[in-house]
Write an enzyme that holds these catalytic residues in place. Structure first.
Site, mmCIF file in Angstrom:
data_model
loop_
_atom_site.group_PDB
_atom_site.id
_atom_site.type_symbol
_atom_site.label_atom_id
_atom_site.label_comp_id
_atom_site.label_asym_id
_atom_site.label_seq_id
_atom_site.Cartn_x
_atom_site.Cartn_y
_atom_site.Cartn_z
ATOM 1 N N LYS A 22 0.833 -1.206 0.000
ATOM 2 C CA LYS A 22 0.000 0.000 0.000
ATOM 3 C C LYS A 22 0.868 1.256 0.000
ATOM 4 C CE LYS A 22 -1.422 1.591 4.090
ATOM 5 N NZ LYS A 22 -1.244 2.970 4.546
ATOM 6 N N ASN A 23 1.861 1.291 0.884
ATOM 7 C CA ASN A 23 2.628 2.535 1.044
ATOM 8 C C ASN A 23 3.587 2.796 -0.116
ATOM 9 O OD1 ASN A 23 1.262 3.059 3.335
ATOM 10 N ND2 ASN A 23 2.935 2.542 4.757
ATOM 11 N N ARG A 100 -3.844 10.638 4.589
ATOM 12 C CA ARG A 100 -2.809 11.643 4.517
ATOM 13 C C ARG A 100 -1.995 11.593 3.226
ATOM 14 N NH1 ARG A 100 0.255 14.596 8.036
ATOM 15 N NH2 ARG A 100 2.366 14.598 7.220
ATOM 16 N N CYS A 124 -3.546 13.017 13.347
ATOM 17 C CA CYS A 124 -4.204 11.714 13.232
ATOM 18 C C CYS A 124 -3.936 10.935 14.497
ATOM 19 C CB CYS A 124 -3.750 10.978 11.983
ATOM 20 S SG CYS A 124 -2.183 10.182 12.142
ATOM 21 N N ARG A 129 1.822 14.940 12.921
ATOM 22 C CA ARG A 129 2.140 14.746 11.508
ATOM 23 C C ARG A 129 2.065 16.033 10.667
ATOM 24 N NH1 ARG A 129 -0.307 9.112 9.565
ATOM 25 N NH2 ARG A 129 1.597 9.101 8.350
ATOM 26 N N PRO A 130 2.986 16.976 10.930
ATOM 27 C CA PRO A 130 2.975 18.244 10.192
ATOM 28 C C PRO A 130 3.401 18.078 8.730
ATOM 29 C CG PRO A 130 4.902 18.121 11.601
ATOM 30 C CD PRO A 130 4.083 16.896 11.893
ATOM 31 N N LEU A 133 7.991 20.089 6.200
ATOM 32 C CA LEU A 133 9.125 19.712 5.341
ATOM 33 C C LEU A 133 8.720 19.749 3.868
ATOM 34 C CD1 LEU A 133 10.484 16.708 7.434
ATOM 35 C CD2 LEU A 133 11.413 19.019 7.341
ATOM 36 N N ASP A 315 5.957 1.037 11.679
ATOM 37 C CA ASP A 315 4.725 0.345 11.267
ATOM 38 C C ASP A 315 4.689 -1.111 11.728
ATOM 39 O OD1 ASP A 315 3.921 2.681 10.091
ATOM 40 O OD2 ASP A 315 4.364 2.068 8.039
ATOM 41 N N ILE A 337 9.527 7.606 16.148
ATOM 42 C CA ILE A 337 9.069 8.318 14.939
ATOM 43 C C ILE A 337 7.810 9.144 15.218
ATOM 44 C CG2 ILE A 337 8.406 8.063 12.487
ATOM 45 C CD1 ILE A 337 11.198 6.929 13.030
ATOM 46 N N ARG A 407 -8.189 -0.416 5.459
ATOM 47 C CA ARG A 407 -7.381 0.590 4.750
ATOM 48 C C ARG A 407 -6.086 -0.018 4.230
ATOM 49 N NH1 ARG A 407 -6.313 6.077 7.719
ATOM 50 N NH2 ARG A 407 -5.129 6.224 5.793
HETATM 51 C C1 EPZ Z 1 4.788 7.148 5.933
HETATM 52 O O1 EPZ Z 1 4.050 8.229 6.505
HETATM 53 C C2 EPZ Z 1 3.878 5.936 5.969
HETATM 54 N N1 EPZ Z 1 2.679 6.226 5.190
HETATM 55 C C3 EPZ Z 1 3.515 5.609 7.401
HETATM 56 O O2 EPZ Z 1 2.748 4.416 7.393
HETATM 57 C C4 EPZ Z 1 4.804 5.347 8.185
HETATM 58 O O3 EPZ Z 1 4.479 5.133 9.540
HETATM 59 C C5 EPZ Z 1 5.728 6.560 8.076
HETATM 60 O O4 EPZ Z 1 5.968 6.883 6.667
HETATM 61 C C6 EPZ Z 1 7.085 6.336 8.735
HETATM 62 O O5 EPZ Z 1 7.709 5.224 8.188
HETATM 63 C C7 EPZ Z 1 2.708 6.108 3.872
HETATM 64 O O6 EPZ Z 1 3.707 5.769 3.263
HETATM 65 C C8 EPZ Z 1 1.440 6.363 3.147
HETATM 66 P P1 EPZ Z 1 6.946 10.629 7.649
HETATM 67 P P2 EPZ Z 1 4.591 9.718 6.363
HETATM 68 O O7 EPZ Z 1 6.771 11.894 6.884
HETATM 69 O O8 EPZ Z 1 5.301 9.878 5.080
HETATM 70 C C9 EPZ Z 1 7.693 14.050 10.861
HETATM 71 C C10 EPZ Z 1 0.963 2.996 8.027
HETATM 72 O O9 EPZ Z 1 0.598 2.475 9.118
HETATM 73 N N2 EPZ Z 1 7.399 15.042 9.808
HETATM 74 O O10 EPZ Z 1 8.084 9.758 7.318
HETATM 75 O O11 EPZ Z 1 3.442 10.614 6.644
HETATM 76 C C11 EPZ Z 1 6.456 13.259 11.282
HETATM 77 O O12 EPZ Z 1 5.661 13.989 12.182
HETATM 78 C C12 EPZ Z 1 1.409 4.439 7.949
HETATM 79 O O13 EPZ Z 1 0.927 2.383 6.945
HETATM 80 C C13 EPZ Z 1 7.620 16.375 10.060
HETATM 81 O O14 EPZ Z 1 8.054 16.768 11.144
HETATM 82 O O15 EPZ Z 1 5.601 9.790 7.584
HETATM 83 C C14 EPZ Z 1 7.057 12.020 11.870
HETATM 84 O O16 EPZ Z 1 7.440 12.275 13.192
HETATM 85 C C15 EPZ Z 1 1.178 5.209 9.201
HETATM 86 N N3 EPZ Z 1 7.331 17.285 9.063
HETATM 87 C C16 EPZ Z 1 8.322 11.811 11.015
HETATM 88 O O17 EPZ Z 1 8.550 13.067 10.352
HETATM 89 C C17 EPZ Z 1 6.858 16.901 7.846
HETATM 90 O O18 EPZ Z 1 6.630 17.770 6.982
HETATM 91 C C18 EPZ Z 1 8.183 10.728 9.961
HETATM 92 O O19 EPZ Z 1 7.005 10.949 9.186
HETATM 93 C C19 EPZ Z 1 6.670 15.532 7.590
HETATM 94 C C20 EPZ Z 1 6.950 14.608 8.587
#
Ligand code: EPZ
Length: 429
Positions: A22-23, A100, A124, A129-130, A133, A315, A337, A407
Site C-alpha cells: 500500500k505505502n 494523509r 491523526c 504529523r505536520p 518539510l 509500522d 518516529i 485501509r
Molecule cells: C509514511 O508516513 C507511511 N505512510 C507511514 O505508514 C509510516 O508510519 C511513516 O511513513 C514512517 O515510516 C505512507 O507511506 C502512506 P513521515 P509519512 O513523513 O510519510 C515528521 C501505516 O501504518 N514530519 O516519514 O506521513 C512526522 O511527524 C502508515 O501504513 C515532520 O516533522 O511519515 C514524523 O514524526 C502510518 N514534518 C516523522 O517526520 C513533515 O513535513 C516521519 O514521518 C513531515 C513529517
C-alpha cells in the site's frame, strides 16, 4: 460498522501470499500526475486507501482503468492511470483528512501545472504529523505557499527550480513529494538526509522508467536533474513489507509455521533480526520466507527502538508489542518516529497484557496467558496488533472499527483462516 471475531489459541499452518505494498502503491499512483501519458501499475493491493486515492486522482482529471486480476488467485489488479489533462488542482479536506497520502499531490501538481490547493491533513491517531518539510522544500524550489482556511495554497507560475534541500527530520512523505516535484523542475535538486525506505526506491525506479534522471537510489542523498517532460511507463508494485512482517508475527505468536510467498526477506531484515533474537525461526526462501516457532519454546523478551529504514519500522511496532505480551521475559519498546503511537496499549491490556508506558517507551512484561475480550482500535497497525493478540488469546476476541484494517490489509480474515485461524467478520450497520 463491521467487526472481526477471533477464537484464539490455534497455531497457524500454511501459506500466505503477500499483496503489493500500500505505502509504495500510493506514491506510485500519484506519480501519474507528472505525465500526460499512461502509467500502468501492476500488483496493486485491494485495500480501501487505494480506492480513496483513485477517487482523488480522478477529481484532478486522471482517467483510471482497472484491469482485473493479472495473475494467480490473489495477485493484485493492475491499473492504468492517464493524466492527459489536469482539470482541477484542488485536493479537498474530505479526502486528505481520511488519507494523509492524498497530500502527496502537492509537489506533482505544482511541478506539472504551477499551482495546487491541497488540504492540510490535520492530526491523526498516531501523532501531529505536520507538513512543514513538504512546504519548506517546495518553497526552496521557488513555490509560494500560503496557508488559507486549512489549505496549502501553492503557486509556481514560472515553474519550479532545482534546489539543495536538507531535511532536518527523515520523512518518507516529504522525500516522495519533493522527489516527484524535482523530476519536472528546471535544474538540479539535491535531497540530503532523504528517507531510504524501500517504498522510496520503488518510486525512484518508476520515475526512472518514466524518463526521470535520478542518482543515489537507496541512499540518503538523491540528486535529480529535472526534465521538461516525463513519459508513460509500466511498473509492478513491490511486496508489502509490513504485511509480510505482520503475518510473520502471526506465525510466531501462535507457535505455528507459515510460508510467506510473493515477498522478499531483504525488505524486513531489521524485523527478522529482532524475531530471531526472540527465538523465532525464519528461513529465507526464493520468493519469501518460512516463519516458525515450536509452541513449547518460549518467546524471549527483546529491547527495540523504532527507526527510519533500515532500522526497525514504526509500522511494525504495535505487532511486536503484541508478540512481546506473551513472551517469557521483559521487553522495552521505544517509539521514536511518532509521538502518540501507543494507542493499542490500553486495548492489549484489556486482553491481559502487562504494559507500562513511560514517555516514548513501553515496558512489556510477558503475561502467562491472554484472554479474549471486545477491543477497539484507532489506527491500522494498532488494529492488526489486536488481531495478533486475539489469535494468541484463549476465548473470543471481537475487534471493532475494522475499517482501519481495511485501509491497509487485503482479505486479512481469508488469509489467516486459510492457515487455520478461527476468524470471521460480522457485517455491521
Ligand atoms: C509514511 O508516513 C507511511 N505512510 C507511514 O505508514 C509510516 O508510519 C511513516 O511513513 C514512517 O515510516 C505512507 O507511506 C502512506 P513521515 P509519512 O513523513 O510519510 C515528521 C501505516 O501504518 N514530519 O516519514 O506521513 C512526522 O511527524 C502508515 O501504513 C515532520 O516533522 O511519515 C514524523 O514524526 C502510518 N514534518 C516523522 O517526520 C513533515 O513535513 C516521519 O514521518 C513531515 C513529517
Amino acid at each position: 460498522m463491521d467487526s472481526i471475531r477471533i477464537r484464539g489459541g490455534k497455531p497457524l499452518y500454511g501459506k500466505i501470499e503477500i499483496s503489493g505494498a500500500k505505502n509504495a502503491a500510493l506514491p506510485l499512483m500519484v506519480a501519474c500526475l507528472l505525465t500526460d501519458e499512461t502509467v500502468t501499475l501492476r500488483n496493486l493491493p485491494h485495500v480501501a486507501d487505494i480506492t480513496t486515492l483513485i477517487n482523488l486522482l480522478c477529481q484532478h482529471g486522471v482517467k483510471a482503468h482497472m484491469n482485473g486480476h493479472d495473475g494467480g488467485s490473489s495477485a493484485g489488479r493492475s491499473i492504468c492511470l492517464t493524466a492527459e489533462e489536469i482539470t482541477n488542482t484542488e485536493a479537498p479536506y474530505d479526502i486528505v483528512r481520511k488519507m494523509r497520502a492524498g497530500a502527496l499531490v502537492l509537489g506533482p501538481l505544482l511541478a506539472r501545472v504551477g499551482k495546487a490547493k491541497v488540504s492540510l491533513p490535520g492530526g491523526c491517531a498516531i501523532g501531529t504529523r505536520p507538513m512543514n518539510l513538504h512546504v519548506d522544500g517546495l518553497e526552496a524550489m521557488g513555490a509560494k505557499i500560503d496557508i488559507e482556511a486549512g489549505y496549502m495554497v501553492a503557486e509556481a507560475p514560472n515553474g519550479l527550480k532545482g534546489a539543495e534541500i536538507r531535511f532536518d527530520t527523515v520523512s518518507v512523505g516529504a522525500t516522495e513529494d519533493l522527489l516527484m516535484a524535482a523530476c519536472l523542475a528546471d535544474g538540479v535538486t539535491v535531497l540530503e538526509n532523504a528517507a531510504r525506505e524501500p517504498e522510496i526506491t520503488d518510486l525512484v525506479l518508476l520515475l526512472q522508467a518514466m524518463g526521470a534522471d535520478i542518482e543515489g537510489i537507496g541512499t540518503d542523498r538523491l540528486v535529480v536533474t529535472g526534465k521538461p517532460k516525463l513519459h508513460g511507463a509500466e511498473y509492478s508494485v513491490m511486496p508489502d513489507r509490513i504485511e509480510t512482517g505482520t503475518y510473520a508475527m502471526a506465525a510466531a505468536i501462535t507457535g505455528g509455521k507459515v510460508e510467506l510467498t510473493n515477498t522478499r526477506a531483504d525488505l524486513i531484515e531489521a524485523v527478522i533480526e529482532v524475531m530471531e533474537e526472540a527465538g523465532i525461526t525464519v528461513e529465507r526462501t526464493e520468493n519469501g520466507m518460512i516463519v516458525s516457532r515450536d509452541p513449547n519454546s518460549p518467546i524471549l523478551g527483546v529491547d527495540v527502538q523504532t527507526q527510519p529504514y533500515p532500522g526497525y519500522p514504526t509500522d511494525m511496532q504495535a505487532q511486536l508489542m503484541a508478540l512481546m505480551t506473551v513472551s517469557s521475559g521483559a521487553s522495552m519498546i521505544t517509539e521514536t518516529i511518532f509521538e502518540n503511537r501507543f494507542m493499542h496499549v490500553p486495548e492489549l491490556s484489556r486482553l491481559g497484557a502487562n504494559i507500562n508506558v513511560h514517555g516514548r517507551s513501553a515496558m512489556v512484561r510477558g503475561a502467562k496467558e491472554l484472554v479474549g475480550a471486545p477491543v477497539m482500535a484507532t489506527d491500522l497497525r494498532a488494529s492488526v496488533s489486536l488481531v495478533l493478540a486475539g489469535l494468541a488469546a484463549s476465548g473470543e476476541t471481537v475487534i471493532n472499527r475494522v475499517y482501519h484494517l481495511d485501509r491497509g490489509y487485503e482479505r486479512l480474515e481469508e488469509k489467516l483462516a486459510a492457515c487455520g485461524a478461527d476468524i470471521s467478520r460480522a457485517q455491521g450497520d
